[in-house]
Design an enzyme around this catalytic site. Structure first.
Site, PDB file in Angstrom:
ATOM      1  N   LYS A   1       0.847  -1.200   0.000  1.00 17.44           N
ATOM      2  CA  LYS A   1       0.000   0.000   0.000  1.00 17.44           C
ATOM      3  C   LYS A   1       0.887   1.256   0.000  1.00 17.44           C
ATOM      4  CE  LYS A   1      -3.634  -2.773   1.948  1.00 17.44           C
ATOM      5  NZ  LYS A   1      -4.816  -2.894   2.796  1.00 17.44           N
TER       6      LYS A   1
ATOM      7  N   GLU B   1      -9.609  -0.732  -1.932  1.00 18.00           N
ATOM      8  CA  GLU B   1      -9.323   0.669  -1.590  1.00 18.00           C
ATOM      9  C   GLU B   1      -9.439   1.562  -2.827  1.00 18.00           C
ATOM     10  OE1 GLU B   1      -5.658  -0.144   0.499  1.00 18.00           O
ATOM     11  OE2 GLU B   1      -6.847  -1.128   2.047  1.00 18.00           O
TER      12      GLU B   1
ATOM     13  N   SER C   1      -6.651  -9.093   6.585  1.00 18.83           N
ATOM     14  CA  SER C   1      -6.167  -9.392   7.935  1.00 18.83           C
ATOM     15  C   SER C   1      -5.491 -10.755   8.053  1.00 18.83           C
ATOM     16  CB  SER C   1      -7.300  -9.258   8.965  1.00 18.83           C
ATOM     17  OG  SER C   1      -7.758  -7.918   9.027  1.00 18.83           O
TER      18      SER C   1
HETATM   19  P1  13P Z   1      -4.518  -6.234   5.486  1.00 18.64           P
HETATM   20  O1  13P Z   1      -3.715  -7.522   5.375  1.00 18.64           O
HETATM   21  O2  13P Z   1      -3.760  -5.116   6.109  1.00 18.64           O
HETATM   22  O3  13P Z   1      -5.859  -6.487   6.080  1.00 18.64           O
HETATM   23  O4  13P Z   1      -4.779  -5.763   3.986  1.00 18.64           O
HETATM   24  C1  13P Z   1      -5.283  -6.690   3.087  1.00 18.64           C
HETATM   25  C2  13P Z   1      -5.199  -6.122   1.732  1.00 18.64           C
HETATM   26  O5  13P Z   1      -5.916  -5.187   1.387  1.00 18.64           O
HETATM   27  C3  13P Z   1      -4.217  -6.680   0.796  1.00 18.64           C
HETATM   28  O6  13P Z   1      -4.432  -6.212  -0.498  1.00 18.64           O
END
Ligand code: 13P
Length: 261
Positions: free
Chosen positions: A11, A100, A222
């Site tokens: 991200k 997102e 998660s």
């Molecule tokens: P998390 O593992 O932080 O929940 O994020 C998952 C994700 O969006 C991977 O693309």
């Protein structure tokens, strides 16, 4: 033979220097593991650093990917990067339609379809993300939402069937789907392995009906060191797409080595 895919989605974290230090530690601590691949979806500014770091010394288990591309190959789109630009920076894959992008930046199903096409045209493997929101799950719409997202993004299978050149065909054959329930992303809540398997089966049925029986389906949301083993124990799960738990090289190394001999 099942080839597990461990995909890190960094991200908006890890700039070029941090990415170089991360990959140096990861490569030192995590030797290639038979039957496992590790893909890194880095911020655009770090893509070249990651691509360079994964290439050295003939490791073919590692790959650098972009988190998002524009659907046009070039043009006046300030702030965007195209498939061909990502390829120039060393990317071999790209996320498409991450929740997102959909939720925070208003990306539509139709745009994901154009991005899948753009990725394939550039020779990038699309990792298409699908998943329902909490309210959709509570209204029992999970399978309907996920299959709608697949149908639109892959043009009801036409994306795969279309005649393409060698570069595109190779990428088509390697398309990956990531099932990421929106309510599980970054919340610490995750689907039970049985819940995930139920949705993965529906996705696999949809893909098989359209001539893509071997497409890998990842789970995301998660995923961490505590829950990854039970998710991977589920034969429907071909790997994981991980945000938070991929940001630290030692934690990510441990996660990638889960259950390895
Ligand atoms: P998390 O593992 O932080 O929940 O994020 C998952 C994700 O969006 C991977 O693309």
């Amino acid at each position: 033979v099942r080839r597990l895919l461990f995909a890190a989605n960094w991200k908006m974290h890890l700039g070029p220097d941090e990415a170089r230090a991360y990959l140096k530690a990861f490569r030192r601590d995590c030797a290639p593991i038979e039957g496992r691949e590790v893909w890194f979806f880095a911020p655009a500014v770090s893509l070249e650093a990651v691509a360079h770091a994964v290439r050295g010394e003939g490791r073919d288990d590692l790959l650098a990917g972009a988190q998002n591309i524009h659907w046009e190959p070039k043009g006046a789109f300030t702030g965007e990067i195209s498939g061909p630009l990502a390829v120039q920076a060393g990317a071999r894959a790209t996320l498409v339609g991450h929740s997102e992008r959909r939720q925070l930046f208003g990306e539509t199903d139709e745009q994901t379809a154009r991005k899948v096409d753009a990725a394939l045209n550039a020779g990038l493997v699309p990792v298409l993300c699908v998943g329902e929101t909490l309210s959709e799950r509570e209204r029992d719409q999970t399978i309907a939402v996920v299959t709608r997202q697949l149908a639109t993004a892959l043009r009801d299978g036409g994306t795969v069937a279309g005649g393409r050149g060698t570069k595109e065909s190779a990428a088509v054959a390697r398309i990956v789907i990531a099932y990421e329930p929106v309510w599980a992303i970054g919340t610490g809540r995750n689907a039970t392995p049985a819940d995930a398997a139920h949705v993965h089966r529906a996705i696999r049925r949809w893909l098989s009906d359209r001539g893509m029986p071997t497409t890998r389906v990842l789970y995301g949301g998660s995923v961490n060191l505590k829950n990854v083993a039970e998710l991977l124990a589920e034969p429907e799960v071909d790997g994981v797409l991980v945000g938070g738990a991929s940001l630290d090289p030692s934690g990510w190394t441990a996660l990638v080595r889960t259950g390895a001999p």
